[in-house]
Design an enzyme around this catalytic site. Structure first.
Site: not given
Length: 494
Positions: A352-354
């Protein structure tokens, strides 16, 4: 603080559109009665502001519900990776189905992933950015910090810190495509530091807690983070362990019902303002991929030392800290999920972060290219606008093409992710390309601005220094290449 999720849930549960409009009218009827009482009495301004915010939330909710008579009810019992959609169709459906008439309810014929509800959400966020953030960006950049508690509270009141988090913990209960839409809109903030800090709060420090944390932990840490009452930070990187997460040295040793934590974390976004940290620490002496746990760590505990605020090349308005832990005692119940699963949980958080980071930088690249086109059309050299030189407009066309290709990869990865697929390979590809493309866009566009591009007066120079982080933070380019090679099965055998 939970008015928005409650209203949204009521609207979604209605199966007929006239029921929604009737409920909408009833809510507004009572709202205007309250508003009349407030303005004809000596109620403090705080109450007036609260009612105005209730009005905005109601209007936003109605916009999200508009045309949604055909939208399926959210299935709250599905796993985190399979959160029910608020209406978006799959990537394959968009690619293979004939074009739908523009007046079809709940469908946007001009977008491969987003529906009118996504755009309504973005429009509401744009108002906050234009009124509460962008007018102060230059000031916060100069000061080296933005007021995280104030901004997060504004965003939390409007529901933007947990669009894909559970409704019972203050979120909207939507799927991850709505987080992508929010991230894209945050790209209109005139710096990189503030969107990055917001992303840490909403999509980097909290996904594992939302999916694997106990109800008690969610109530203590997730709920106030989504509402904007607490600022979160992520404690993974260390001086000797950045992208190589398995090499971290911070230890949490069990003593009775507590962990005693010693070690330190580096490059901690929002570290000087955070109320709690999602901390990755070694909780045993086992194999490096099985001996780590994620722990919710209050930052006000004895033994937590914020050593310094780090001066950086870019992202000036986001405070970054070095933090040390000296015999910090944390209850064992603060472990997220199972002990020893922290490395796996963190790898899942990275998906999700990327994707979030890619969505955010895409919008900023669009803005930088657009502003460069406008400037080079006005600026003349040798009697002609800079834009009219073939080398310039051809290069800008190439850059915009690359941006659109990256956007297609992001949307495909997002569509697969919300169906429950592992998109680690695609997320790594997208982040690798985003970091490299951002450097190209920043360098080329700054060149076309000439001497003005070398000043601090224009967005392109700020983007040039801020965007450099994307190829480093959240996994360096070389780590992304290693992950991609692993999924392609082309890494040399040990």
């Amino acid at each position: 603080m939970v008015v928005a999720p409650l209203i949204i849930r009521i609207f979604i549960s209605s199966s007929k559109i006239y029921e929604c409009y009737l409920l909408f009218l009833v809510i507004h009827f009572f709202y205007f009665i309250l508003l009349y009482i407030v303005y004809t009495s000596k109620v403090p301004n705080l109450c007036r502001d609260l009612l105005l915010r209730m009005r905005d939330i109601t209007q936003t909710t109605m916009a999200l519900r508009c045309g949604a008579a055909r939208v399926k009810a959210l299935i709250s019992t599905r796993p985190f990776f399979k959160c029910a959609s608020f209406g978006p169709r799959s990537f394959a459906d968009h690619a293979s189905s004939p074009k739908v008439a523009s007046n079809a309810p709940g469908i946007s014929p001009d977008h491969v992933l987003f529906t009118p509800e996504h755009f309504a959400l973005r429009d509401s966020l744009k108002k906050i950015i234009d009124q509460e953030i962008n007018p102060y960006v230059d000031q916060w950049e100069a000061e080296g910090k933005f007021p995280a508690h104030k901004i997060f509270k504004i965003l939390g009141n409007a529901g933007f810190l947990g669009v894909n988090r559970p409704v019972e913990y203050g979120g909207m209960g939507l799927d991850f495509s709505y987080s992508v839409a929010v991230s894209e809109e945050l790209g209109h903030i005139r710096c990189g530091g503030i969107p990055m800090a917001i992303g840490v709060q909403s999509d980097m420090a909290t996904p594992a807690l939302a999916r694997f944390g106990s109800a008690e932990l969610k109530k203590e840490f997730l709920l106030p983070s989504i509402l904007g009452d607490k600022v979160a930070c992520l404690g993974v990187s260390e001086v000797g362990a950045g992208s190589d997460v398995s090499s971290i040295k911070t230890k949490a040793v069990r003593k009775g019902d507590d962990y005693v934590i010693n070690g330190g974390k580096m490059w901690t976004t929002s570290g000087t303002q955070a109320d709690w940290m999602c901390l990755l620490a070694n909780t045993s002496d086992g194999p490096p991929h099985r001996n780590k746990s994620l722990i919710c760590l209050p930052m006000n505990l004895p033994g937590v030392h914020v050593a310094r605020k780090i001066d950086k090349l870019g992202m000036w308005s986001s405070d970054t800290a070095e933090v040390f832990f000296e015999d910090v005692r944390v209850p064992c119940k603060n472990v997220i999920g199972q002990e020893g699963m922290g490395f796996t949980y963190q790898m899942l958080q990275f998906q999700e972060e990327r994707l979030w980071a890619v969505a955010n930088i895409l919008t900023t690249m669009d803005v930088v290219i657009r502003e460069t086109i406008h400037y080079t059309r006005q600026r003349k050299i040798f009697g002609h606008p800079v834009l009219y030189h073939q080398a310039v407009h051809f290069r800008l066309a190439e850059l915009q093409t690359e941006v659109e290709l990256l956007r297609a990869l992001l949307y495909q990865a997002t569509a697969l992710y919300i169906k429950g697929n592992d998109v680690t390979k695609m997320a790594s590809m997208a982040k690798l390309k985003a970091g490299r493309l951002a450097r190209e866009v920043g360098d080329c566009c700054l060149q076309y601005w000439g001497g003005m591009g070398f000043t601090s007066d224009v967005l392109v120079s700020r983007f040039y220094r801020d965007s450099r982080l994307l190829s480093i933070g959240g996994g360096a380019d070389e780590v992304m290449l290693g992950i991609i090679c692993k999924y392609m099965d082309i890494l040399p055998k040990k």
